[in-house]
Scaffold this active site. Sequence first.
Site, short mmCIF file in Angstrom:
data_model
loop_
_atom_site.label_atom_id
_atom_site.label_comp_id
_atom_site.label_asym_id
_atom_site.label_seq_id
_atom_site.Cartn_x
_atom_site.Cartn_y
_atom_site.Cartn_z
N SER A 233 48.86 59.60 11.27
CA SER A 233 50.30 59.83 11.12
C SER A 233 50.70 59.92 9.66
O SER A 233 51.61 60.66 9.30
CB SER A 233 51.08 58.71 11.81
OG SER A 233 50.84 58.71 13.20
N TRP B 21 39.44 63.85 14.80
CA TRP B 21 40.26 64.30 15.93
C TRP B 21 40.49 65.81 15.90
O TRP B 21 41.60 66.29 16.14
CB TRP B 21 41.61 63.56 15.98
CG TRP B 21 41.47 62.08 15.87
CD1 TRP B 21 41.87 61.28 14.83
CD2 TRP B 21 40.83 61.21 16.82
NE1 TRP B 21 41.55 59.97 15.08
CE2 TRP B 21 40.90 59.89 16.30
CE3 TRP B 21 40.23 61.39 18.07
CZ2 TRP B 21 40.39 58.79 16.97
CZ3 TRP B 21 39.71 60.30 18.72
CH2 TRP B 21 39.81 59.02 18.19
N THR C 178 40.32 69.27 17.35
CA THR C 178 40.13 70.09 18.55
C THR C 178 39.34 71.34 18.18
O THR C 178 39.64 72.00 17.18
CB THR C 178 41.48 70.50 19.14
OG1 THR C 178 42.22 69.32 19.47
CG2 THR C 178 41.31 71.34 20.40
N GLN D 28 51.91 59.22 42.73
CA GLN D 28 52.59 58.38 43.71
C GLN D 28 52.92 59.15 44.99
O GLN D 28 52.77 58.62 46.09
CB GLN D 28 53.88 57.82 43.09
CG GLN D 28 54.57 56.75 43.91
CD GLN D 28 53.76 55.45 43.96
OE1 GLN D 28 52.94 55.20 43.09
NE2 GLN D 28 54.00 54.64 44.99
N GLU E 216 49.44 66.08 17.34
CA GLU E 216 50.38 66.76 16.44
C GLU E 216 51.63 65.93 16.15
O GLU E 216 52.76 66.41 16.18
CB GLU E 216 50.74 68.14 17.00
CG GLU E 216 49.51 69.05 17.00
CD GLU E 216 49.83 70.50 17.26
OE1 GLU E 216 50.95 70.95 16.94
OE2 GLU E 216 48.94 71.21 17.76
N THR F 137 52.48 61.62 16.81
CA THR F 137 52.79 60.79 17.97
C THR F 137 54.29 60.84 18.27
O THR F 137 55.11 61.22 17.42
CB THR F 137 52.39 59.33 17.72
OG1 THR F 137 53.22 58.80 16.67
CG2 THR F 137 50.92 59.21 17.32
#
Length: 390
Positions: free
Chosen positions: A140, A164, A166, A343, A370, A372
């Site tokens: 962050s 991290w 991708t 549920q 991208e 938090t």
Amino acid sequence: MSDRAPRPVERQLPTEESKDLIALVRDISRREIAPKAAEEEEAGHFPRALFSTLSSSGLLGLPYGSADGGGDQPYEVYLQVLEELAAARLTVGLGVSVHTLACHALAGYGRAEQRAARLPAMLGGGLLGAYCLSEPAAGSDAASLSTKAVRDGDEWVITGTKAWITHGGIADFYTVLARTGGPGARGITAFLVPGDAPGLTAAVPEKKMGMNGSPTAQLHFDGVRVADDRRLGDEGQGFGIALSALDSGRLGIAACAVGLAQAALDEAVQYATGRSQFGRPVADFQGLRFLLADMATRVEAGRSLYLAAARLRDAGRPFSTQAAMAKLFCTDAAMAVTVDAVQVLGGYGYTADFPAERYLREAKVLQIVEGTNQIQRMVIARHLAGPETR
């Protein structure tokens, strides 16, 4: 129950060409993406051949100009394409969003000769990109990154570790943010690094709770050399470039979140209307009807929010705060909708025989990537009340 693309949602699109584009994406999603999604996610398979198909179809360069090989589509349309892809398989929608993010620095800040030499291949030549900002100790707090780029004549030597990432280890090119000056945001510069550059290696991909088909890995830069013509923008301009890219990228995440939530809603509605208990469809019971109504409302509200922010971007107006709002709301909505979908399905929702449990596992990461959602709240609060006092 098999994976499938969501029911078509009629929306106002700017042109007939845009309507045809959405129809093309829905067709690709139904025929080539959704039927394989569950199996390939379970196997941890990244659909590289599919990304080549998307590239040849012009879907990896939609929001960029045709002069650079792009599709000349407004962001409003591009994001709806992402939503359709993510509804079929999040790995694909998110992958397109990340690739678009990786092209942003060159498209927006590269010199004319840099764009002409490299951007057409990145947008439509079958290449796959990745974006390298985060580090093991700088997530962050991106301004504190420590990966360094040191000038050596007409080259730069990059050393450090990115985390991290991708498409880490499989991308053809990486947009890399590295420190070229002193501490803080002003000492960062952007570079375009080839995926096969000597000294660039990828760690073993992370083991994640979801999106197993999308590789996420650390990248190690051990004296990676790149020519100065791969520097994007001015020295020290990199942090501003990164923030600009993230504003647009957050809208991509928002659209992906809405696509995932729509898929979960569709699954819940199909199950509730097709299963009977006590002699009538479970969808007749008020408790479930209200649950479905709330799910649908969250999906539609999220869609409206990301489209409104996209229209601001397309009009050339400030949209950073609205992008943060869209990313925050849409990803929180996706989390809530996927929980409710499990549920609705009851015990079946907890099994891998139905896609609801996968949707739930995938939704969580969207609240993290991208920026938090806590960071998004900080961005929004600063717009309302100014910077924090210290």
